[in-house]
Design an enzyme around this catalytic site. Structure first.
Site, mmCIF file in Angstrom:
data_model
loop_
_atom_site.group_PDB
_atom_site.id
_atom_site.type_symbol
_atom_site.label_atom_id
_atom_site.label_comp_id
_atom_site.label_asym_id
_atom_site.label_seq_id
_atom_site.Cartn_x
_atom_site.Cartn_y
_atom_site.Cartn_z
ATOM 1 N N GLU A 1 -12.054 38.816 23.324
ATOM 2 C CA GLU A 1 -12.834 39.742 22.486
ATOM 3 C C GLU A 1 -12.451 39.603 21.022
ATOM 4 O OE1 GLU A 1 -10.579 40.378 24.702
ATOM 5 O OE2 GLU A 1 -9.158 41.922 24.047
ATOM 6 N N ARG A 2 -11.372 38.806 20.749
ATOM 7 C CA ARG A 2 -10.913 38.707 19.371
ATOM 8 C C ARG A 2 -11.542 37.539 18.626
ATOM 9 N NH1 ARG A 2 -4.536 39.912 19.934
ATOM 10 N NH2 ARG A 2 -4.606 38.888 21.949
ATOM 11 N N LYS B 1 -15.959 34.818 30.093
ATOM 12 C CA LYS B 1 -15.593 36.041 29.364
ATOM 13 C C LYS B 1 -14.557 35.611 28.322
ATOM 14 C CE LYS B 1 -12.757 38.927 28.885
ATOM 15 N NZ LYS B 1 -12.122 39.152 27.540
ATOM 16 N N CYS C 1 0.427 27.919 22.941
ATOM 17 C CA CYS C 1 1.280 28.046 24.121
ATOM 18 C C CYS C 1 2.240 26.882 24.225
ATOM 19 C CB CYS C 1 0.434 28.125 25.375
ATOM 20 S SG CYS C 1 -0.427 26.589 25.687
HETATM 21 P P1 NAD Z 1 -4.261 37.997 26.538
HETATM 22 O O1 NAD Z 1 -3.674 37.961 27.885
HETATM 23 O O2 NAD Z 1 -4.038 39.190 25.695
HETATM 24 O O3 NAD Z 1 -5.840 37.791 26.638
HETATM 25 C C1 NAD Z 1 -6.408 36.778 27.455
HETATM 26 C C2 NAD Z 1 -7.648 37.314 28.134
HETATM 27 O O4 NAD Z 1 -7.298 38.333 29.054
HETATM 28 C C3 NAD Z 1 -8.626 37.931 27.153
HETATM 29 O O5 NAD Z 1 -9.927 37.518 27.517
HETATM 30 C C4 NAD Z 1 -8.408 39.426 27.314
HETATM 31 O O6 NAD Z 1 -9.600 40.159 27.141
HETATM 32 C C5 NAD Z 1 -7.916 39.571 28.736
HETATM 33 N N1 NAD Z 1 -6.875 40.599 28.878
HETATM 34 C C6 NAD Z 1 -5.911 40.922 27.991
HETATM 35 N N2 NAD Z 1 -5.086 41.865 28.488
HETATM 36 C C7 NAD Z 1 -5.531 42.140 29.707
HETATM 37 C C8 NAD Z 1 -5.086 43.024 30.745
HETATM 38 N N3 NAD Z 1 -4.011 43.793 30.589
HETATM 39 N N4 NAD Z 1 -5.789 43.056 31.886
HETATM 40 C C9 NAD Z 1 -6.846 42.263 32.049
HETATM 41 N N5 NAD Z 1 -7.315 41.414 31.111
HETATM 42 C C10 NAD Z 1 -6.670 41.339 29.962
HETATM 43 O O7 NAD Z 1 -3.750 36.675 25.794
HETATM 44 P P2 NAD Z 1 -3.952 36.307 24.272
HETATM 45 O O8 NAD Z 1 -3.080 37.173 23.437
HETATM 46 O O9 NAD Z 1 -5.404 36.252 23.957
HETATM 47 O O10 NAD Z 1 -3.415 34.810 24.257
HETATM 48 C C11 NAD Z 1 -2.077 34.479 23.989
HETATM 49 C C12 NAD Z 1 -1.321 34.187 25.262
HETATM 50 O O11 NAD Z 1 -1.971 33.149 25.981
HETATM 51 C C13 NAD Z 1 0.089 33.671 25.004
HETATM 52 O O12 NAD Z 1 0.963 34.247 25.926
HETATM 53 C C14 NAD Z 1 -0.017 32.181 25.237
HETATM 54 O O13 NAD Z 1 1.166 31.532 25.623
HETATM 55 C C15 NAD Z 1 -1.031 32.154 26.344
HETATM 56 N N6 NAD Z 1 -1.666 30.855 26.419
HETATM 57 C C16 NAD Z 1 -1.314 30.047 27.449
HETATM 58 C C17 NAD Z 1 -1.849 28.783 27.540
HETATM 59 C C18 NAD Z 1 -1.459 27.871 28.647
HETATM 60 O O14 NAD Z 1 -2.178 26.909 28.888
HETATM 61 N N7 NAD Z 1 -0.364 28.138 29.333
HETATM 62 C C19 NAD Z 1 -2.789 28.350 26.586
HETATM 63 C C20 NAD Z 1 -3.143 29.229 25.561
HETATM 64 C C21 NAD Z 1 -2.576 30.482 25.494
#
Ligand code: NAD
Length: 519
Positions: A199-200, A196, A304
């Site tokens: 979505e962006r 999954k 990240c």
């Molecule tokens: P996000 O949490 O908004 O989205 C990630 C995924 O979760 C998406 O597929 C989204 O559809 C889903 N999602 C979003 N909000 C949700 C919710 N409330 N309940 C259930 N599912 C949900 O993250 P993002 O904005 O796409 O990515 C950026 C974040 O990811 C930053 O905090 C970054 O640090 C982190 N990140 C961490 C790593 C790592 O390895 N630690 C790597 C890349 C990104």
């Protein structure tokens, strides 16, 4: 819209909904080796972050579609898990070759949907490709252990066996690399997968699915569904899904870890970060400043492992004006422009959030040494651009320090000693990455041993391990027991079966039943 009083972020959301049009191409799902159009009534408009034009519409897959994806993965598992390890390896060889050949196409999709520069987008693909290349060594990675002669005529050995159907939920910032941390590792071990994507920007994963088709993965081995919360809840609750890999924000990661674990699944959850770069006065000035600028502002800070906090120790503070001058020179424009150093943020909402966090720092007394908020980018006036920004004299209580900004913003501090720097790093709840810049081995060793962070760079600003190691973020940046890729990734996607066998000639067989434990 004007009649209703809305907050500015609500207005942005409405503007996006009304911008949709029936003629926009849709993003398909991938189920049982076929690209499938969703029958959903819920669609998400996806905008090019450099222009804010809608470029595709992403479905929120219906429950029936998501069930079909899991059913395909479940049906494929028995034959796939029994396929020979050499045949899985051969498919991986083809897959890695196809990724290499399609590098530019994948990068173009990433730049269009995510915004990063084309060259950085190729880096995104390359770091994922390296995981696929590592998977090609599965013949040695999945080895079990053997100990002959643990009792008379008796040997014990272990197999590393796949779990079944696995799932992956990915963030927007690495649309190729992070999916490639997940499904190749899962399937090469004999599991099947339901992904999954964010979505962006799901486009890169959909190209990877074309390459999976071409590489010869059997139907159902890899599948893709789309959506937001409903699809995530579906994955967390589905009884046929055995393990979930998640990368994204804290809020989603903690929720998915808890909901998935409660349902008896293995979950590995990589989350947010606040990474500190500690600058010692004995460091090599030229390479330190170059590293800081690249690691703080590259990918518009949407990594990240971005080095988003600089701690200048002692006289190293004298380098700050030069850091500002170097940051000023970075070219901010659409990722497709050949001279771009950093592109736009993912959305107008992200831009607003980043600008608000900058303002919160100013209001709390930080010194704004460089302000990228009002940048105008010629030819891309509607894009979500923020230029490099430096907030100095930040203290650990300020919101711009306690929150992950995820934009091209470096917060910086001055301290007197290395101990002061270590204390700040260890008091921060995150443990993803950190770097120290020094020419003194003893200083480097003290820092690496005493800072409580999962990935440490010595004169390396973004110490992301290659896939023969694992990505070992710790503390607030990770939940779970096994990290992503490398040895830990193999352990996450396999379970151990231990076999104890006795082969004994007939002449040695005792006729007396053993009713007691052997002593
Ligand atoms: P996000 O949490 O908004 O989205 C990630 C995924 O979760 C998406 O597929 C989204 O559809 C889903 N999602 C979003 N909000 C949700 C919710 N409330 N309940 C259930 N599912 C949900 O993250 P993002 O904005 O796409 O990515 C950026 C974040 O990811 C930053 O905090 C970054 O640090 C982190 N990140 C961490 C790593 C790592 O390895 N630690 C790597 C890349 C990104």
């Amino acid at each position: 819209i004007r009649c209703i009083k809305l907050t500015s972020s609500q207005s942005l959301h409405f503007a996006r909904c009304f911008a949709s049009s029936a003629n926009i191409p849709t993003t398909k799902m991938f189920i049982n080796n076929e690209f499938v159009e969703s029958k959903t009534k819920k669609w998400i408009d996806l905008h090019n972050p450099a222009t804010n034009e809608v470029i595709t519409r992403v479905p929120e897959s219906t429950t029936a579609e998501m069930e079909a994806a899991v059913a395909a993965a479940k049906a494929a598992f028995p034959a796939w898990s029994k396929s020979t390890v050499l045949s899985r390896q051969q498919i991986m060889f083809r897959f890695q070759d196809l990724i290499k050949k399609n590098m530019k196409r994948l990068a173009a999709s990433i730049t269009q949907e995510q915004g990063k520069t084309l060259i950085d987008a190729e880096g995104d693909v390359l770091r994922g490709l390296q995981v696929v290349e590592h998977c090609c060594s599965i013949t040695s990675l999945q080895l079990g252990e053997t100990l002959p002669g643990i009792a008379k005529d008796m040997d014990t050995f272990t197999f590393r066996l796949p779990l079944g159907v696995t799932a992956g939920i990915t963030p927007f910032n690495f649309p190729a690399m992070i999916p490639l941390w997940m499904f190749p590792m899962a399937v090469v071990c004999g599991n099947t997968s339901v992904m999954k994507p964010s979505e962006r920007d799901p486009g890169a994963l959909m190209i990877l699915m074309e390459l999976c088709q071409e590489a010869g993965f059997p139907p159902g081995v890899v599948n893709v569904i789309h959506g937001r919360h409903d699809s995530v809840n579906f994955i967390c609750d589905h009884p046929d899904i055995r393990a979930i890999s998640f990368v994204g924000s804290d809020q989603a990661g903690q929720y998915i870890y808890e909901r998935g674990s409660k349902n008896g699944k293995r979950v590995q959850s990589n989350m947010g970060a606040k990474n500190h770069g500690v600058v010692m006065p004995d460091a090599n000035k030229e390479s330190t400043l170059t590293s800081l600028v690249g690691a703080a502002f590259g990918a518009a800070g949407q990594r990240c492992m971005a080095l988003s906090t600089a701690i200048f120790v002692g006289e190293a503070k004298q380098w700050i004006p030069e850091l500002v001058e170097r940051a000023k020179k970075l070219k901010v424009t659409a990722g497709t422009e050949p001279d771009a150093d950093l592109g736009p943020l993912i959305s107008p909402e992200a831009k607003k959030r980043v600008c608000d966090l900058i303002q919160s720092g100013v209001d709390a007394g930080a010194k704004l040494l460089l302000d990228g908020r009002n940048i105008k980018v010629k030819g891309f006036e509607k894009g979500n651009f923020v230029g490099p920004t430096i907030l100095h004299n930040v203290n650990p209580k300020m919101k711009c320090y306690t929150e992950e900004i995820f934009g091209p913003v470096l917060v910086s501090m001055e301290v007197d000693t290395l101990e002061d720097a270590i204390n700040i790093v260890n008091a921060n709840p995150y443990g993803n990455g950190t770097a120290i810049f020094t020419t003194n081995g003893a200083t480097a060793r003290k820092y690496t041993m005493e800072c409580d962070v999962g990935q440490v760079g010595v004169n390396v600003p973004i110490p992301v391990p290659l896939p023969m190691f694992s990505f070992t973020g710790s503390r607030g940046s990770f939940r779970g027991d096994q990290n992503f890729y490398g040895k830990q990734g193999i352990q996450f996607y396999t379970q151990i079966k231990t076999v104890t066998q006795m082969w004994r000639g007939e002449d040695a067989v005792s006729s007396r039943p053993a009713t007691n434990m052997p002593v």
